[in-house]
Write a protein that holds these residues in place. Sequence first.
Motif, short mmCIF file in Angstrom:
data_model
loop_
_atom_site.label_atom_id
_atom_site.label_comp_id
_atom_site.label_asym_id
_atom_site.label_seq_id
_atom_site.Cartn_x
_atom_site.Cartn_y
_atom_site.Cartn_z
N SER A 486 0.81 -1.22 0.00
CA SER A 486 0.00 0.00 0.00
C SER A 486 0.84 1.27 0.00
N ASN A 487 2.11 1.15 0.39
CA ASN A 487 2.98 2.33 0.43
C ASN A 487 3.89 2.42 -0.79
N VAL A 488 3.67 1.54 -1.78
CA VAL A 488 4.50 1.54 -2.98
C VAL A 488 3.79 2.33 -4.08
N SER A 489 4.46 3.32 -4.62
CA SER A 489 3.92 4.10 -5.73
C SER A 489 5.05 4.42 -6.69
N HIS A 490 4.70 4.90 -7.86
CA HIS A 490 5.72 5.27 -8.84
C HIS A 490 6.24 6.67 -8.56
N GLY A 491 5.34 7.63 -8.46
CA GLY A 491 5.70 8.99 -8.10
C GLY A 491 6.16 9.88 -9.21
N ASN A 492 6.28 9.35 -10.43
CA ASN A 492 6.79 10.18 -11.55
C ASN A 492 6.20 9.71 -12.87
N ILE A 493 4.88 9.50 -12.87
CA ILE A 493 4.21 9.00 -14.07
C ILE A 493 4.00 10.15 -15.05
N LYS A 494 4.53 10.01 -16.24
CA LYS A 494 4.38 11.01 -17.31
C LYS A 494 4.73 10.34 -18.63
N SER A 495 4.38 10.98 -19.73
CA SER A 495 4.53 10.33 -21.03
C SER A 495 5.98 10.08 -21.40
N SER A 496 6.91 10.89 -20.90
CA SER A 496 8.32 10.65 -21.21
C SER A 496 8.88 9.47 -20.44
N ASN A 497 8.16 8.96 -19.46
CA ASN A 497 8.57 7.75 -18.74
C ASN A 497 7.82 6.51 -19.21
N ILE A 498 7.05 6.63 -20.28
CA ILE A 498 6.42 5.47 -20.92
C ILE A 498 7.19 5.20 -22.20
N LEU A 499 8.03 4.18 -22.19
CA LEU A 499 8.84 3.84 -23.36
C LEU A 499 8.18 2.70 -24.13
N LEU A 500 8.56 2.57 -25.40
CA LEU A 500 7.83 1.68 -26.30
C LEU A 500 8.76 0.71 -27.02
N THR A 501 8.27 -0.52 -27.16
CA THR A 501 8.97 -1.51 -27.96
C THR A 501 8.64 -1.29 -29.44
N LYS A 502 9.25 -2.10 -30.32
CA LYS A 502 8.97 -1.96 -31.75
C LYS A 502 7.52 -2.26 -32.09
N SER A 503 6.85 -3.03 -31.26
CA SER A 503 5.43 -3.33 -31.48
C SER A 503 4.52 -2.40 -30.67
N TYR A 504 5.07 -1.30 -30.18
CA TYR A 504 4.33 -0.28 -29.43
C TYR A 504 3.79 -0.78 -28.09
N ASP A 505 4.43 -1.79 -27.52
CA ASP A 505 4.07 -2.21 -26.17
C ASP A 505 4.68 -1.22 -25.17
N ALA A 506 3.89 -0.86 -24.16
CA ALA A 506 4.34 0.14 -23.19
C ALA A 506 5.23 -0.48 -22.13
N ARG A 507 6.28 0.24 -21.77
CA ARG A 507 7.17 -0.15 -20.68
C ARG A 507 7.40 1.10 -19.81
N ILE A 508 7.18 0.95 -18.51
CA ILE A 508 7.33 2.08 -17.59
C ILE A 508 8.76 2.15 -17.10
N SER A 509 9.32 3.36 -17.09
CA SER A 509 10.68 3.56 -16.60
C SER A 509 10.67 4.45 -15.36
#
Length: 660
Positions: A486-509
């Motif tokens: 319950s105390n675990v969060s990302h804290g920095n969610i934004k579009s520049s932290n959503i990276l993409l594979t060649k098939s446009y699958d989302a990966r969070i950084s």
Amino acid sequence: MQMHTQDMTFWFLLYMFVIMAYAEADLASDRGALLLLRSSVGGRTLLWNASSPSPCSWAGVTCEQNRVTALRLPGVALSGQIPPGIFGNLTQLRTLSLRLNSLGGSLPSDLALCNSLRNLYLQGNRFAGHVPDFLFTLQRLVRLNLASNNFSGEITLGFNNLTRLRTLFLENNRLSGSIPSAFDVPNLNQFNVSNNLLNGSIPAKLQTFTVTSFMGNSLCGKPLDSSCSGNGTVPSKPITGQSGSGQEKKNKKLSGGAIAGIVIGSILGFVLIVVLLLFFCRKKSSQKTSSVDIAVLKQQEIEIRGEKSIGEVENTGYGNGYSVAAAAAAAMAGSNGKLGELNGTGAKKLLFFGNAARLFDLEDLLKASAEVLGKGTFGTAYKAVLEFGTVVAVKRLKDVTISEMEFKGKIDTVGAMDHENLIPLRAYYYSRDEKLLVYDYMPMGSLSALLHGNKGAGRTPLNWEIRSGIALGAARGIEYLHSLGSNVSHGNIKSSNILLTKSYDARISDFGLAQLVGPSSTPNRVAGYRAPEVTDPRKVSQKADVYSFGVLLLELLTGKAPSHAVLNDEGVDLPRWVQSIVREEWTSEVFDLELLRYQNVGEEMVQLLQLAIDCAAQYPDKRPSISHVTRRIEELCRSSMRDDQDPQHDLVTDGDEESR
């Protein structure tokens, strides 16, 4: 008495028969007008069922009381010119939306007969000629959008007749002349004439609007910085030295000695510049062949200051040809810069997580060629190509203030996080002066770059399938993080932290990094994404993550960067901008133009928009959990796959009612 009752019944039935026949005749007239429109314009055929006696079920057509009251055909590739004789039969229209097509010529004059018209959206076409006077007779107009056409001529006082008008958009045309000083539309609260050929002073009644409403013209006066001269034009700057006594003019003449001095000085300056250029070229060449010390890295970081985070600036040219040794050279302080001394007894090593394949070591990494991807929130990121072809991303952390033991404990937790929608952390390096993280490299870069980067001719538009898939992948990644506690969060969610594979699958950084860095790295990192209740960016709850994800969804749907959204030309955050548009019942005006062509998923787009608004609620307890959000997106993705069987389903959510 009975006879009287029978007479009344007879007359009532006769009256109803006449009314129904009249209504049917009017609907038949509307139907005929729509079929004439279909046969008159080119482009994609409007697949209306001509055998149906009622047009009310046709895509884009809305009826009330057996009359067509709204016609919405946005972005359906209509072309050609609309002839007269169509709108004269659609006299009960309240909303007409033909925006984002390729219609040209002048507006049909019989549009003047649509005296119930409230909303007229014609932006993004090729209509030309003067703004016709008959528009000024449509006194019920509330919204008029003629932007991005080829209208010319002057802005006349005819607009003053439109006393109910609240929105007037005329930008990106070829309108010329001045705006009349008596221009006064009393209820106007949205106005734009930017990028025309207008000149003169801005009327007093329009000076409450902001600068962006008037840019790209030769206008003067408030709110622009340029003041007007006495005749209402932008004053030209006086040319100094052209007035005054004859003695002053005489003094302006240069002597022969002065001219010779200027020439000699210019030659010496040119020679000096050439020498400096040769010096720097030789210095750069030597840097490519010798060991790179920390000063080179710091210079590189100065050069790229202000660039976006990893994945957004690939192939910028910054750092090409430099070694990743630059990112670790500071660790060699005290060892005279010799790479070999890192591998001796007691030297720091590259530490891998779990069962990750150890295909390279620190020395391989230091020898790799690299290019700077960008300067992000937590440090600078590099794309590193090792000698045997493996490509990784290396992040050099900045502002790490915790001890090695504490760092190891926290980074081990990050390395243990394992989910298909997270970017795997493969290894790390820690020394007193340098902290490096090694990740899998994502070839497609970031979602931010994909949404807001180059939109030139060679770019593939982001369709609904790609965007909804990215949304689902990101939601699943965040859901996994939240499931860890319950105390675990990302804290920095934004579009520049959503990276993409060649098939446009989302990966969070960047997950788990907020706890590694000092407060100086965090204050502005989530501009536009930060939940209202967050005061310390290092302490972000799961509900605050949901808010940031809601903004991310809005960014996906609108195509607007959260920090650049505008409402009435005034800077506001993206959620408020979207809510204001939806409140005015202009829902389809919100969506990115690239999405409007996918009209078979209009319902799913609107539902995802509402989900995004729910996520970005002002108060945390009003926001759904990320698990609920993920399930809803999964349902929408399944629904849109079913809707693919019906390609003519239309998006019909434009507002057609005056706000009350």
